[in-house]
Write an enzyme that holds these catalytic residues in place. Structure first.
Site, PDB file in Angstrom:
ATOM      1  NE  ARG A  90      -3.599   0.116   2.460  1.00  0.00           N
ATOM      2  CZ  ARG A  90      -4.193  -0.597   3.438  1.00  0.00           C
ATOM      3  NH1 ARG A  90      -3.871  -0.393   4.707  1.00  0.00           N
ATOM      4  NH2 ARG A  90      -5.078  -1.512   3.139  1.00  0.00           N
ATOM      5  CE1 TYR A  91       0.703   4.378   4.399  1.00  0.00           C
ATOM      6  CE2 TYR A  91       0.664   2.099   5.111  1.00  0.00           C
ATOM      7  CZ  TYR A  91       0.210   3.396   5.221  1.00  0.00           C
ATOM      8  OH  TYR A  91      -0.750   3.704   6.158  1.00  0.00           O
ATOM      9  NE  ARG A  94       5.079   2.171   6.207  1.00  0.00           N
ATOM     10  CZ  ARG A  94       4.798   3.333   5.628  1.00  0.00           C
ATOM     11  NH1 ARG A  94       5.453   3.703   4.536  1.00  0.00           N
ATOM     12  NH2 ARG A  94       3.846   4.108   6.100  1.00  0.00           N
ATOM     13  CB  CYS A 103      -4.840 -16.008  15.594  1.00  0.00           C
ATOM     14  SG  CYS A 103      -4.692 -14.971  14.133  1.00  0.00           S
ATOM     15  CB  CYS A 107      -9.277 -10.895  18.296  1.00  0.00           C
ATOM     16  SG  CYS A 107      -7.621 -11.384  18.832  1.00  0.00           S
ATOM     17  CB  CYS A 110      -9.964 -10.290  13.745  1.00  0.00           C
ATOM     18  SG  CYS A 110      -8.599 -10.431  12.571  1.00  0.00           S
ATOM     19  NE  ARG A 112      -4.962  -8.337   7.386  1.00  0.00           N
ATOM     20  CZ  ARG A 112      -3.942  -7.947   8.133  1.00  0.00           C
ATOM     21  NH1 ARG A 112      -3.316  -8.801   8.899  1.00  0.00           N
ATOM     22  NH2 ARG A 112      -3.550  -6.693   8.097  1.00  0.00           N
ATOM     23  CG  ASP A 271      -9.866  -1.031  10.499  1.00  0.00           C
ATOM     24  OD1 ASP A 271      -9.599   0.177  10.451  1.00  0.00           O
ATOM     25  OD2 ASP A 271      -8.996  -1.931  10.562  1.00  0.00           O
ATOM     26  CG  ASP A 308      -5.599   1.373   8.296  1.00  0.00           C
ATOM     27  OD1 ASP A 308      -5.205   1.996   7.288  1.00  0.00           O
ATOM     28  OD2 ASP A 308      -5.071   0.316   8.687  1.00  0.00           O
ATOM     29  CE  LYS A 315      -1.523   1.047  10.219  1.00  0.00           C
ATOM     30  NZ  LYS A 315      -1.115   0.429   8.945  1.00  0.00           N
TER      31      LYS A 315
END
Ligand SMILES: *Cc1c(COP(=O)(O)O)cnc(C)c1O
Ligand code: SF4
Length: 361
Positions: A90-91, A94, A103, A107, A110, A112, A271, A308, A315
């Site tokens: 995206r950037y 990086r 995981c 969570c 989450c 994702r 999000d 985000d 972000k």
């Protein structure tokens, strides 16, 4: 089998597993766990003080997950910004490299949620090799963030293979690992793991504590092992209703993080992820929480509050309005609400006088 593997293996993965201990009716929650996987181990469960508390809310399926008509599966458009599967570029300099589909805990909030722990997240040795090849052929990528899922759920050798391959790419300057293992399965931070990790410096770890009750002696010990290996530790918190949307809770969390050598890095506005709408707060609430940190506690403990951006815009920081006006004079408001002024105009005039002064020296 190591103790952490045992803990993971005996995790509760169906709502029925909570009945005996907490006396809740699991029946309505079964459909939630069918849609979004459940996994919580005895360690994290032991942090629950009562049904519905901040620890519970993060770990236990909630009917609300199925009644979310506001949010979408992939609001950050990660899939659109993935030149190859499981690598988000995206950037400019990086990439986010997803190396694990699993995981230690699933969570409920989450970001994702659309794929972690599910069958449609295919992480294979081929997808990992393709990610490494992508990074090798894009020399502008100087920072690689390993994420998932949770990279620390890979075995030591599998993870070391990835780190070794990345370190063999001269244009990769830093490697970061994003992991919730120090929070939800701190037993995984073994001396062997840490001995391996420290060979791949400069390596950073960003973890994900959301509530002060998650900072236990066991979690502190895990973070101490990582910090002692020279790994700088950061923390990303998600602002969540019924978990940490309280200025005093957030302040205590930031203070306790510093005490275990973890530097608060980001607080995220939640999000717009499908199945997580019930966790969302307003941005006004987030700004109030930030106002409750700056000046009121160590500046080291004040992270950036970011949204985000939906659509993959990245972000974006959101600040309380400390800056009142900007001109020859800058007018500011401090943490106590007092007005302060800063002389902004630079005095570049009168070079003759400067020359005279210099001659005298
Ligand atoms: C968060 C994120 C990063 C890292 O952002 P930093 O502000 O450098 O921590 C990189 N790529 C993607 C896709 C991200 O979501
Ligand atoms: S550990 Fe991270 S990726 Fe895994 S379920 Fe929790 S928030 Fe999602």
């Amino acid at each position: 089998m190591e103790p952490w593997q045992k803990l993971l293996q005996t995790s509760i993965t169906r709502p029925g597993g909570l009945t005996r201990r907490f006396g809740v009716d699991p029946q309505p929650l079964e459909a939630v766990a069918d849609r979004y996987p459940m996994r919580v181990n005895q360690y994290y469960l032991s942090l629950i003080r009562q049904v519905g508390d901040p620890i519970w809310r993060q770990a236990v399926p909630d009917l609300e997950e199925l009644y979310d008509s506001v949010c979408t599966a992939d609001p950050l458009e990660e899939e659109n910004q993935s030149p190859i599967p499981n690598l988000v570029h995206r950037y400019p300099d990086r990439v986010l490299f997803l190396v694990s589909a699993e995981c230690a805990m699933y969570c409920r909030f989450c970001t994702r949620k659309r794929k972690v722990g599910g069958e449609n997240m295919a992480i294979t040795s081929e997808s990992i090799a393709a990610g490494i090849a992508y990074i090798r052929s894009h020399p502008e990528v100087r920072d690689v963030i390993l994420s998932g899922g949770d990279p620390l759920l890979l075995g030591d050798e599998r993870l070391e293979g990835i780190l070794r391959d990345l370190r063999a790419i001269p244009t990769v300057e830093i490697i970061r690992i994003g992991t919730r293992v120090p929070v939800v399965l701190p037993q995984r931070i073994t001396p062997n793991l840490v001995r391996m990790l420290r060979k791949y410096h400069p390596l950073y770890i960003n973890t994900h504590f959301n509530h002060p009750d998650e900072i236990t002696d066991t979690a502190a010990k895990a973070c101490a092992r990582l910090a002692d290996a020279g790994i700088p530790l950061g923390n990303q918190t998600v602002l969540m209703r019924g978990v940490n949307n309280d200025p005093l809770v957030m302040k205590r969390l930031m203070q306790k993080l510093l005490a275990i050598r973890v530097k608060p890095y980001y607080i995220y506005q939640a999000d717009l992820v499908q199945g997580t709408d019930h966790f969302r707060t307003t941005v006004e609430e987030g700004i109030e929480i930030m106002r409750g940190l700056r000046g009121h506690t160590s500046g080291m403990g004040v992270p950036a509050y970011v949204i985000d951006a939906p659509g993959g815009g990245g972000k974006i920081p959101v600040l309380p309005d400390y800056l009142q006006s900007l001109g020859d004079e800058v007018v500011l408001k401090n943490y106590r609400g007092e007005t302060c002024r800063y002389q902004n105009q630079l005095r570049l005039e009168e070079p003759d006088q400067l020359a005279v002064a210099n001659e005298k020296i």
